[in-house]
Design a protein around this motif. Structure first.
Motif, PDB file in Angstrom:
ATOM      1  N   TYR A   1       0.938  -1.276   0.300  1.00 15.37           N
ATOM      2  CA  TYR A   1      -0.043  -0.189   0.183  1.00 15.37           C
ATOM      3  C   TYR A   1       0.660   1.351  -0.145  1.00 15.37           C
ATOM      4  O   TYR A   1       1.269   1.905   0.731  1.00 15.37           O
ATOM      5  CB  TYR A   1      -1.078   0.204   1.072  1.00 15.37           C
ATOM      6  CG  TYR A   1      -1.818  -0.674   1.547  1.00 15.37           C
ATOM      7  CD1 TYR A   1      -2.609  -2.004   0.362  1.00 15.37           C
ATOM      8  CD2 TYR A   1      -2.723  -1.019   1.917  1.00 15.37           C
ATOM      9  CE1 TYR A   1      -3.546  -3.482   0.196  1.00 15.37           C
ATOM     10  CE2 TYR A   1      -4.063  -2.135   2.106  1.00 15.37           C
ATOM     11  CZ  TYR A   1      -4.443  -2.704   1.307  1.00 15.37           C
ATOM     12  OH  TYR A   1      -5.561  -3.542   1.302  1.00 15.37           O
ATOM     13  N   THR A   2       1.651   0.882  -0.459  1.00 12.49           N
ATOM     14  CA  THR A   2       2.413   2.576  -1.138  1.00 12.49           C
ATOM     15  C   THR A   2       1.705   4.064  -1.887  1.00 12.49           C
ATOM     16  O   THR A   2       2.660   4.668  -1.246  1.00 12.49           O
ATOM     17  CB  THR A   2       4.108   1.956  -1.651  1.00 12.49           C
ATOM     18  OG1 THR A   2       3.620   1.649  -3.415  1.00 12.49           O
ATOM     19  CG2 THR A   2       5.023   1.030  -1.072  1.00 12.49           C
ATOM     20  N   TYR A   3       1.116   3.264  -2.468  1.00 10.29           N
ATOM     21  CA  TYR A   3      -0.353   4.720  -2.941  1.00 10.29           C
ATOM     22  C   TYR A   3      -1.636   4.215  -2.619  1.00 10.29           C
ATOM     23  O   TYR A   3      -1.360   2.931  -2.185  1.00 10.29           O
ATOM     24  CB  TYR A   3       0.554   3.981  -4.281  1.00 10.29           C
ATOM     25  CG  TYR A   3      -0.924   5.368  -5.269  1.00 10.29           C
ATOM     26  CD1 TYR A   3      -0.542   6.700  -5.583  1.00 10.29           C
ATOM     27  CD2 TYR A   3      -1.769   5.117  -5.243  1.00 10.29           C
ATOM     28  CE1 TYR A   3      -1.161   7.352  -5.648  1.00 10.29           C
ATOM     29  CE2 TYR A   3      -2.787   5.917  -6.755  1.00 10.29           C
ATOM     30  CZ  TYR A   3      -2.417   6.714  -6.184  1.00 10.29           C
ATOM     31  OH  TYR A   3      -3.061   8.103  -7.502  1.00 10.29           O
ATOM     32  N   ARG A   4      -2.065   5.142  -1.933  1.00  8.42           N
ATOM     33  CA  ARG A   4      -3.557   5.310  -1.760  1.00  8.42           C
ATOM     34  C   ARG A   4      -3.991   6.967  -2.465  1.00  8.42           C
ATOM     35  O   ARG A   4      -3.746   7.573  -2.672  1.00  8.42           O
ATOM     36  CB  ARG A   4      -4.193   5.826   0.828  1.00  8.42           C
ATOM     37  CG  ARG A   4      -3.363   4.635   0.424  1.00  8.42           C
ATOM     38  CD  ARG A   4      -3.597   5.015   2.270  1.00  8.42           C
ATOM     39  NE  ARG A   4      -3.049   3.852   2.722  1.00  8.42           N
ATOM     40  CZ  ARG A   4      -4.072   2.439   3.396  1.00  8.42           C
ATOM     41  NH1 ARG A   4      -5.198   1.978   2.763  1.00  8.42           N
ATOM     42  NH2 ARG A   4      -3.237   1.327   4.152  1.00  8.42           N
ATOM     43  N   THR A   5      -5.746   6.311  -3.103  1.00  7.23           N
ATOM     44  CA  THR A   5      -5.850   6.965  -3.576  1.00  7.23           C
ATOM     45  C   THR A   5      -6.798   7.755  -3.019  1.00  7.23           C
ATOM     46  O   THR A   5      -6.407   8.287  -1.364  1.00  7.23           O
ATOM     47  CB  THR A   5      -7.444   6.136  -4.323  1.00  7.23           C
ATOM     48  OG1 THR A   5      -8.293   6.076  -3.073  1.00  7.23           O
ATOM     49  CG2 THR A   5      -7.259   4.749  -5.133  1.00  7.23           C
ATOM     50  N   ASP A   6      -6.321   9.653  -3.351  1.00 10.24           N
ATOM     51  CA  ASP A   6      -6.748  10.667  -2.747  1.00 10.24           C
ATOM     52  C   ASP A   6      -8.363  11.022  -3.047  1.00 10.24           C
ATOM     53  O   ASP A   6      -8.662  11.928  -2.771  1.00 10.24           O
ATOM     54  CB  ASP A   6      -5.217  11.961  -3.000  1.00 10.24           C
ATOM     55  CG  ASP A   6      -4.776  11.943  -4.365  1.00 10.24           C
ATOM     56  OD1 ASP A   6      -6.470  11.508  -5.574  1.00 10.24           O
ATOM     57  OD2 ASP A   6      -4.429  13.185  -4.475  1.00 10.24           O
ATOM     58  N   ASP A   7      -8.535  10.006  -4.080  1.00  6.90           N
ATOM     59  CA  ASP A   7     -10.562  10.837  -4.317  1.00  6.90           C
ATOM     60  C   ASP A   7     -11.205   9.238  -4.931  1.00  6.90           C
ATOM     61  O   ASP A   7     -10.290   8.201  -5.056  1.00  6.90           O
ATOM     62  CB  ASP A   7     -10.424  11.503  -5.680  1.00  6.90           C
ATOM     63  CG  ASP A   7     -10.894  12.440  -5.419  1.00  6.90           C
ATOM     64  OD1 ASP A   7     -12.560  12.028  -4.525  1.00  6.90           O
ATOM     65  OD2 ASP A   7     -10.853  13.176  -5.981  1.00  6.90           O
ATOM     66  N   GLU A   8     -12.210   9.441  -5.332  1.00  4.94           N
ATOM     67  CA  GLU A   8     -12.394   7.664  -5.866  1.00  4.94           C
ATOM     68  C   GLU A   8     -11.899   8.134  -7.475  1.00  4.94           C
ATOM     69  O   GLU A   8     -12.176   9.046  -7.876  1.00  4.94           O
ATOM     70  CB  GLU A   8     -14.341   8.051  -5.794  1.00  4.94           C
ATOM     71  CG  GLU A   8     -14.844   7.123  -6.856  1.00  4.94           C
ATOM     72  CD  GLU A   8     -16.180   7.136  -6.664  1.00  4.94           C
ATOM     73  OE1 GLU A   8     -16.766   7.394  -6.030  1.00  4.94           O
ATOM     74  OE2 GLU A   8     -16.521   6.139  -7.396  1.00  4.94           O
ATOM     75  N   THR A   9     -11.853   7.026  -7.709  1.00  2.00           N
ATOM     76  CA  THR A   9     -10.801   6.544  -8.746  1.00  2.00           C
ATOM     77  C   THR A   9     -10.941   5.520  -9.712  1.00  2.00           C
ATOM     78  O   THR A   9     -11.895   4.965  -8.428  1.00  2.00           O
ATOM     79  CB  THR A   9      -9.714   7.345  -8.169  1.00  2.00           C
ATOM     80  OG1 THR A   9      -8.610   7.365  -9.538  1.00  2.00           O
ATOM     81  CG2 THR A   9      -8.998   5.959  -7.422  1.00  2.00           C
ATOM     82  N   THR A  10     -10.581   5.236 -11.037  1.00  2.00           N
ATOM     83  CA  THR A  10     -10.251   4.134 -11.620  1.00  2.00           C
ATOM     84  C   THR A  10      -8.996   3.755 -11.812  1.00  2.00           C
ATOM     85  O   THR A  10      -7.919   4.068 -12.470  1.00  2.00           O
ATOM     86  CB  THR A  10     -10.954   4.679 -12.892  1.00  2.00           C
ATOM     87  OG1 THR A  10     -13.193   5.097 -12.892  1.00  2.00           O
ATOM     88  CG2 THR A  10     -10.823   3.069 -13.548  1.00  2.00           C
TER      89      THR A  10
END
Ligand SMILES: *Cc1c(COP(=O)(O)O)cnc(C)c1O
Length: 387
Positions: A266-275
């Motif tokens: 999990y080195t990246y997390r979305t900062d919005d709802e996204t695809t």
């Protein structure tokens, strides 16, 4: 129509255009086209046949087995195949019978070659180590190697075709010092009674930048694949074209909520709802894990960073609300025509050189060949029609 899962498109016309351009620049000096490591990952046989169709007379392939592969598909003896890294257990007989040119670094190697001679003399290039400390005879051992070569030549066992060295490309001064050592070694050889018909010293960088290092022949690799090594200079600046374009197709898309952890750790997390779009191209295929955060890929003419860890077989990109569909083409690197990065830019971003990137494109990435050049002998080879 869906794009292939993983593909490296090799533009043989671009290769030939680079070859013709470089031969024009070097004229009247000969160009040896270097094709070690499966033609820098581009595929030895198709690249060699394209070069032969374009009239190349010298190919450098590193090893004897690679040279014999080319003889086996009909690359005739009018094309000289230079090899210089030899398995200590290799029997040189087939190489000599097939007129494969052999770089020789030391007495033991020369001895084994001389013993393998049967019908015809072995074609030998005497190597001098002028500072790189890889191949070639040390300056101290050079006179003994030259004397043994002289005697073997007089006995009709070998033909001394050339002498060569390889430069460190560390600085102009270091390279000039190496070339002086080489020139002194040639003089020494002539004093000892060996006529050296041909000298070759420079690879892509020195061949391009140091006219006085070109001697009789320049060994060109990187430039021909559109990966010039000169600092801060792009292929396009020099009129060279990248030959390899690497693509994948989007395999899955997933709509995810804000705060979603992506890929291992999990080195990246979305900062919005996204695809999230799944790209089936992993480190097994040649995208280093370190590419996360350093390179971008192009989808439908727009660049996206890699989101989260690169896995063995895949990575993800966060495409936001953009209309990205399963089957869309993801361009990793290429010519830049579809807004993608070039392999030179990948090399710079990843603290390496373009050569390393193209050489590491993995075996399960399908190579496809394009360009008019595919119509000639290359086409016959690719269709399995070669003799
Ligand atoms: C790889 C290599 C070359 C070609 O080098 P480039 O920089 O790719 O042109 C030439 N000579 C030798 C001995 C090599 O190993």
């Amino acid at each position: 129509m869906s794009a292939p899962l993983r593909q490296a498109e090799i533009d043989l016309d671009a290769y030939r255009a680079n070859l013709e351009r470089v031969r024009g620049w070097m004229h009247p000096v000969e160009v040896m086209a270097i094709m070690k490591a499966d033609a820098y990952g581009h595929g030895l046989e198709p690249i060699a046949l394209a070069a032969v169709d374009a009239g190349i007379r010298w190919i450098g392939v590193l090893t004897v087995p690679a040279a014999l592969r080319l003889r086996a598909i009909g690359v005739g003896e009018d094309v000289h195949l230079f090899t210089w890294q030899h398995d200590p257990a290799l029997d040189f007989r087939d190489a000599i019978d097939s007129a494969v040119d052999l770089g020789v670094s030391n007495l033991a190697e020369l001895q084994r070659i001389v013993e393998a001679v049967d019908q015809r003399p072995a074609r030998v290039h005497l190597g001098v180590d002028t500072g790189l400390h890889r191949d070639g005879s040390s300056i101290d051992d050079w006179p003994a190697l030259v004397e043994a070569a002289r005697d073997a030549q007089r006995a009709g066992r070998i033909e001394v075709v050339a002498a060569y060295t390889h430069l460190a490309e560390s600085s102009d001064d270091d390279d000039a010092a190496s070339v002086s050592l080489f020139e002194a070694a040639i003089e020494r050889a002539e004093d000892l009674g060996v006529d050296v018909p041909m000298e070759h010293v420079a690879a892509s960088l020195a061949g391009l930048e140091r006219k006085e290092f070109r001697k009789d022949m320049v060994r060109m690799g990187a430039n021909l694949y559109g990966i010039p090594g000169a600092d801060g200079v792009s292929a396009a600046d020099l009129g060279l074209e990248p030959v390899m374009t690497v693509t994948a197709s989007v395999a899955k898309t997933k709509r995810v909520p804000v705060g979603t952890g992506v890929s291992y750790d999990y080195t990246y997390r979305t900062d919005d709802e996204t695809t999230l779009a799944l790209v089936p191209f992993g480190y097994a295929d040649g995208v280093p894990r370190s590419a996360q955060g350093r390179v971008e890929v192009a989808i439908n003419g727009k660049r996206y960073p890699i989101a989260g860890r690169v896995a063995m077989d895949q990575f993800l990109v966060d495409v936001g609300d953009d209309d990205v569909q399963v089957g869309d083409t993801v361009v990793l690197f290429g010519t830049g025509e579809r807004d993608e990065m070039t392999v030179l830019e990948w090399g710079a971003a990843l603290d390496t050189i373009g050569e390393e990137i193209v050489c590491r494109i993995g075996a399960r990435v399908n190579r496809v060949y394009s360009g008019h050049s595919v119509e000639g002998r290359v086409g016959e080879y690719l269709r399995g029609e070669h003799a």
